[in-house]
Design a protein around this motif. Structure first.
Motif, PDB file in Angstrom:
ATOM      1  N   ASP A  69       0.830  -1.201   0.000  1.00  0.00           N
ATOM      2  CA  ASP A  69       0.000   0.000   0.000  1.00  0.00           C
ATOM      3  C   ASP A  69       0.871   1.260   0.000  1.00  0.00           C
ATOM      4  OD1 ASP A  69      -1.487   2.156   2.029  1.00  0.00           O
ATOM      5  OD2 ASP A  69      -2.808   1.237   0.542  1.00  0.00           O
ATOM      6  N   PRO A  70       0.681   2.169  -0.947  1.00  0.00           N
ATOM      7  CA  PRO A  70       1.522   3.373  -1.034  1.00  0.00           C
ATOM      8  C   PRO A  70       1.485   4.229   0.233  1.00  0.00           C
ATOM      9  CG  PRO A  70       0.280   3.072  -3.061  1.00  0.00           C
ATOM     10  CD  PRO A  70      -0.261   2.083  -2.076  1.00  0.00           C
ATOM     11  N   ASP A  71       0.318   4.328   0.856  1.00  0.00           N
ATOM     12  CA  ASP A  71       0.214   5.134   2.071  1.00  0.00           C
ATOM     13  C   ASP A  71       1.019   4.510   3.203  1.00  0.00           C
ATOM     14  OD1 ASP A  71      -1.028   7.335   3.649  1.00  0.00           O
ATOM     15  OD2 ASP A  71      -1.924   5.660   4.742  1.00  0.00           O
ATOM     16  N   PHE A  72       0.945   3.179   3.307  1.00  0.00           N
ATOM     17  CA  PHE A  72       1.738   2.490   4.326  1.00  0.00           C
ATOM     18  C   PHE A  72       3.226   2.719   4.082  1.00  0.00           C
ATOM     19  CE2 PHE A  72       4.376  -1.116   5.496  1.00  0.00           C
ATOM     20  CZ  PHE A  72       4.106  -1.231   6.851  1.00  0.00           C
ATOM     21  N   LYS A  73       3.648   2.562   2.833  1.00  0.00           N
ATOM     22  CA  LYS A  73       5.059   2.752   2.498  1.00  0.00           C
ATOM     23  C   LYS A  73       5.535   4.151   2.893  1.00  0.00           C
ATOM     24  CE  LYS A  73       5.358  -0.416  -1.468  1.00  0.00           C
ATOM     25  NZ  LYS A  73       5.628  -0.497  -2.926  1.00  0.00           N
ATOM     26  N   LYS A  74       4.706   5.139   2.616  1.00  0.00           N
ATOM     27  CA  LYS A  74       5.072   6.517   2.934  1.00  0.00           C
ATOM     28  C   LYS A  74       5.218   6.712   4.437  1.00  0.00           C
ATOM     29  CE  LYS A  74       3.508  11.304   2.379  1.00  0.00           C
ATOM     30  NZ  LYS A  74       2.459  12.194   1.811  1.00  0.00           N
ATOM     31  N   ARG A  75       4.266   6.198   5.209  1.00  0.00           N
ATOM     32  CA  ARG A  75       4.311   6.357   6.662  1.00  0.00           C
ATOM     33  C   ARG A  75       5.506   5.619   7.255  1.00  0.00           C
ATOM     34  NH1 ARG A  75      -0.998   3.952   8.509  1.00  0.00           N
ATOM     35  NH2 ARG A  75      -0.307   4.604  10.591  1.00  0.00           N
ATOM     36  N   GLU A  76       5.753   4.416   6.757  1.00  0.00           N
ATOM     37  CA  GLU A  76       6.882   3.626   7.249  1.00  0.00           C
ATOM     38  C   GLU A  76       8.206   4.325   6.942  1.00  0.00           C
ATOM     39  OE1 GLU A  76       8.130  -1.026   6.849  1.00  0.00           O
ATOM     40  OE2 GLU A  76       7.965   0.109   4.980  1.00  0.00           O
ATOM     41  N   GLN A  77       8.345   4.801   5.716  1.00  0.00           N
ATOM     42  CA  GLN A  77       9.582   5.476   5.320  1.00  0.00           C
ATOM     43  C   GLN A  77       9.777   6.777   6.086  1.00  0.00           C
ATOM     44  OE1 GLN A  77       9.219   5.828   1.061  1.00  0.00           O
ATOM     45  NE2 GLN A  77       9.492   3.628   0.720  1.00  0.00           N
ATOM     46  N   ASN A  78       8.690   7.519   6.297  1.00  0.00           N
ATOM     47  CA  ASN A  78       8.797   8.772   7.049  1.00  0.00           C
ATOM     48  C   ASN A  78       9.300   8.522   8.466  1.00  0.00           C
ATOM     49  OD1 ASN A  78       7.950  10.343   4.924  1.00  0.00           O
ATOM     50  ND2 ASN A  78       5.846  10.588   5.652  1.00  0.00           N
ATOM     51  N   LEU A  79       8.749   7.501   9.112  1.00  0.00           N
ATOM     52  CA  LEU A  79       9.155   7.202  10.485  1.00  0.00           C
ATOM     53  C   LEU A  79      10.614   6.753  10.529  1.00  0.00           C
ATOM     54  CD1 LEU A  79       8.234   7.081  13.400  1.00  0.00           C
ATOM     55  CD2 LEU A  79       7.384   4.760  12.991  1.00  0.00           C
TER      56      LEU A  79
END
Length: 228
Positions: A69-79
């Motif tokens: 999921d792109p949103d999950f990837k973004k949140r994971e990478q941001n953290l």
């Protein structure tokens, strides 16, 4: 350490999605595995998070779908990037605050007083790094992301440190987290907004969770030390 930061990012973000009633369950499992494995430190963090998720009853297809999921990837990478940012800023702050010359001075003091003086330098570097991240975050959601960057970084201290604070150059994880929690609560309280109360609850809840995790690590510290 980098792998563990990535594993923690995945555990925290995936846990919040897969288990809303116990959002830190995957992180707890990851940390407990690292704490209890002894001196080997051979666990693959990413694989461990997946293993724990599947053993908790999450279907493989759902887990794989979440990772895609792109949103999950973004949140994971941001953290993950926030943790790396905190780590690099902490070290840069040591230079910016001229801690090198201060350490030279500390080493000339009586041995009994050196640890406390060096602990202050570490706490000052933590504060400096958090202030830089908070200043940047202030222009956006004023979220407590700096706290999570510090938390994920100093969590490794719980796992790998066998030294007592009295003999270590670093203050205890408990002290560092308490100082960080106070600072980030001041930050979010000063920026009253729609998410302020939610942020406060999150910080306090995660702080209580980490206190339990440190207790768990302390209980396992003696047998781990014997393995070395």
């Amino acid at each position: 350490m980098i792998g563990l930061l990535m594993g923690q990012s995945r555990a925290i973000v995936a846990g919040a999605t897969l288990n809303p009633k116990d959002q830190m369950a995957l992180h707890r499992g990851l940390m407990q595995q690292f704490i209890t494995q002894g001196a080997k430190l051979s666990i693959n963090p990413i694989q461990q998070v997946q293993k724990d998720a599947l053993e908790s009853g999450v279907e493989a297809s759902r887990y794989d779908g979440l990772l895609a999921d792109p949103d999950f990837k973004k949140r994971e990478q941001n953290l993950f990037l926030v943790a790396l940012n905190f780590l690099s800023l902490h070290e840069r702050c040591h230079f910016g605050l001229d801690h090198g010359s201060k350490i030279d001075s500390i080493l000339k003091q009586p041995v009994a007083s050196q640890a406390i003086a060096r602990h202050k330098l570490e706490l000052d570097a933590d504060k400096c790094a958090m202030d830089i991240i908070n200043a940047d975050e202030e222009g956006f959601a004023a979220s407590p992301i700096s706290y999570f960057g510090l938390l994920m970084t100093v969590t490794t201290q719980v796992i790998v440190s066998y030294a007592s604070p009295e003999s270590s150059s670093h203050p205890s994880t408990r002290t560092r987290l308490a100082e960080a929690q106070t600072r980030v609560l001041q930050f979010v309280s000063a920026k009253q907004g729609p998410g302020t109360e939610k942020y406060k609850g999150t910080i306090e809840g995660v702080g209580a969770y980490m206190a339990d995790m440190i207790d768990f690590a302390d209980a396992n510290r003696a047998p781990r030390s014997k393995e070395r």
